[in-house]
Design an enzyme around this catalytic site. Structure first.
Site, PDB file in Angstrom:
ATOM      1  N   ASN A 136      16.202  62.370   5.094  1.00  0.00           N
ATOM      2  CA  ASN A 136      16.924  61.162   5.485  1.00  0.00           C
ATOM      3  C   ASN A 136      17.017  61.158   7.010  1.00  0.00           C
ATOM      4  OD1 ASN A 136      18.662  59.069   6.005  1.00  0.00           O
ATOM      5  ND2 ASN A 136      20.410  59.925   4.885  1.00  0.00           N
ATOM      6  N   PRO A 137      16.206  60.352   7.703  1.00  0.00           N
ATOM      7  CA  PRO A 137      16.193  60.400   9.168  1.00  0.00           C
ATOM      8  C   PRO A 137      17.503  59.961   9.799  1.00  0.00           C
ATOM      9  CG  PRO A 137      14.927  58.530   8.385  1.00  0.00           C
ATOM     10  CD  PRO A 137      15.291  59.339   7.168  1.00  0.00           C
ATOM     11  N   ASP A 195      24.998  64.669   0.787  1.00  0.00           N
ATOM     12  CA  ASP A 195      25.034  64.627  -0.674  1.00  0.00           C
ATOM     13  C   ASP A 195      24.501  63.320  -1.254  1.00  0.00           C
ATOM     14  OD1 ASP A 195      26.229  67.217  -1.164  1.00  0.00           O
ATOM     15  OD2 ASP A 195      28.061  66.402  -0.286  1.00  0.00           O
ATOM     16  N   ARG A 290      32.933  58.180  10.746  1.00  0.00           N
ATOM     17  CA  ARG A 290      32.049  59.323  10.480  1.00  0.00           C
ATOM     18  C   ARG A 290      31.887  60.226  11.695  1.00  0.00           C
ATOM     19  NH1 ARG A 290      28.879  60.362   6.192  1.00  0.00           N
ATOM     20  NH2 ARG A 290      28.993  58.951   4.431  1.00  0.00           N
TER      21      ARG A 290
END
Length: 509
Positions: A136-137, A195, A290
């Site tokens: 996942n870049p 995840d 985040r």
């Protein structure tokens, strides 16, 4: 601590009690004129002058390399080469290589010794794994690609793994890749991400016509390169990308329970957790934070704690262990009995899958959320719910062992419920007890083993439901466990890398 028995020789390898002990001559390979390599009890002993390829100078040393850290060994020409994962500061390992000249490359003893080294290094773990690796870049704030190239790729290469790398381009892309993947072309499908990608991978495999075979054949693993790395913490015992790569190289095939979630007309698979209430809201409602890392969860929790928020619902549960003492006993029996039920042994051998099974996912024992309530279930009002948290793994974050009694393959989810009208002081105690491992024993925490449930939110127009960290529609849903449906790689092959619970008065496993 008991002293070591004087009769025990660390240079004698007790591989199996029924196998004759090997002599020093058999376990030792003399290399050059000044060095020897010896297979000891649990490590390779290097005596004498060591030539380390990635260092400038030679050094005279005695070195012990754990077998677990040995990545590969071979003989080429007049040289034996050993590649291993060398521990570095800050919870990192790096590939290191040692080389020694041998006088007789065709010598059967040298070849046999290398074979014995690899046997001890890998044990029951598969060598030269074929890995489909998805990056996942955007994971880990855009650092996943860099982490792969720096920390992961060299370890896989040194271990002679075959790796096919593909970057995901958009949300749900890993579902499509997994659904269309040939399960016979690979042994492992790895998520270089948080995840979210493993969740997509399991659901992609679950969409295949031969879903059960694919979920058995392909071991799903995580290389922790995201903001949430719970899967790696549970199966590898680390959120370090390089250490996780080593764990996957040495990983043991392990059956994993998966949970079917039915909501409206949809069926999805969950491997980690489901939550309604303060945990779901603290996670999903702080996505814009985040950049705070795991601290965003604590921030979200405290904000809602001060408001004493409740999440009323109607709830029905299929209980398997109703009290904490029953949960402890269930856990104790499971960790002491390492034998698998016959119907789950196929997970350990991907070629031994029962072709007579029906295609697709297993049928739902309890039906869907749209069906009548399963027989024997009762729907009761829970108007003071503060937190509904169902877990299939122990760690939800590196220092958050919410579900210490979970097991990979016991056919149960672990359910935690906490009332929302408890005092703020009691709620803060719950939060502070998670890190030190005291959460399970708090009187405010209701902890049960269950095999299914139905939850119907009420008196709210909108809210948060989290399935493996992914937001789901705020609507009723039902869950049930499929024992050993999935396959992962783990260090132990039967438990998570988390402190568990045991019957009081007994030692912990």
């Amino acid at each position: 601590m008991a002293s070591r028995s004087p009769e025990r020789d660390p240079f004698i390898d007790p591989v199996q009690s029924d196998r004759p002990q090997r002599s020093i001559e058999e376990t030792t390979l003399i290399v050059g004129r000044t060095a020897s390599l010896t297979l000891a009890t649990d490590c390779l002993i290097v005596l004498g002058k060591t030539s380390i390829r990635d260092q400038i100078t030679e050094s005279k040393t005695t070195q012990a390399i754990p077998f677990y850290n040995i990545l590969w060994a071979d003989i080429s020409g007049f040289e034996v080469t050993i590649r291993y994962a060398r521990p570095m500061p800050r919870n990192v390992v790096r590939v290191s290589t040692i080389n020694y000249p041998i006088e007789k490359p065709a010598d059967t003893h040298a070849a046999s010794w290398v074979g014995s080294l690899l046997e001890r290094a890998y044990g029951e773990s598969q060598r030269k794994k074929r890995i489909k690796l998805l990056i996942n870049p955007f994971g880990g704030m855009g650092k996943a690609q860099k982490l792969y190239l720096r920390d992961i790729e060299p370890i896989f290469a040194a271990a002679r793994c075959e790796v096919d790398v593909e970057k995901t381009q958009y949300r749900g892309h890993a579902v499509e890749i997994s659904e269309n993947l040939d399960p016979d072309a690979f042994d492992v499908i790895a998520a270089c991400s948080g995840d979210g990608l493993p969740y997509e991978i399991f659901n992609g495999l679950g969409k295949k016509e031969d879903a059960r075979r694919a979920l058995n054949k392909l071991a799903v693993v995580q290389l922790p390169c995201g903001t949430g790395n719970a899967m790696s913490c549970n199966l590898n015992g680390t959120d370090s990308p390089s250490l996780a790569a080593l764990c996957i190289v040495k990983g043991i095939r392990t059956p994993l329970d998966l949970i079917s979630i039915t909501q409206r007309d949809q069926r999805t698979l969950s491997f980690l957790s489901q939550s309604v209430g303060i945990v779901a809201e603290s996670d999903l409602a702080t996505e814009h934070l985040r950049w705070l890392g795991s601290a965003r969860f604590t921030y979200g929790f405290l904000v809602r704690l001060l408001q004493k928020t409740v999440y009323p619902c109607d709830l029905a549960i299929k209980v398997e262990a109703a009290t904490k003492s029953e949960v402890r006993e269930h856990y104790r029996r499971a960790i002491n009995d390492r034998s698998l039920p016959e119907q789950h042994r196929h997970n350990l051998d991907p070629e031994d899958h029962d072709s007579r099974q029906e295609p697709g996912l297993p049928p739902l024992q309890f039906g869907t959320i749209s069906d009548d309530l399963p027989e024997g279930w009762s729907l009761f009002p829970y108007d003071t719910l503060g937190n509904f948290y169902s877990g299939n793994m122990a760690f939800m974050a590196p220092d958050a062992n919410f579900f210490p009694a979970t097991l990979p393959n016991d056919g149960c989810m672990d359910l935690v419920t906490v009332d929302g009208d408890i005092s703020r002081t009691a709620a803060i105690k719950c939060l502070l007890a998670i890190g030190p491992g005291k959460f399970f024993d708090l009187p405010q925490v209701n902890y049960r083993k269950i095999s299914g449930y139905r939850i119907v939110p009420k008196n709210q127009k909108d809210g948060y439901i989290s399935i493996d960290g992914e937001r789901m529609p705020f609507a009723p849903f039902q869950a049930e466990v499929h024992r050993g449906l999935g396959t992962v790689l783990s260090k132990s092959g039967h438990v998570y890398e988390a402190p568990g619970v045991v019957t009081k008065g007994r030692e912990s496993a």
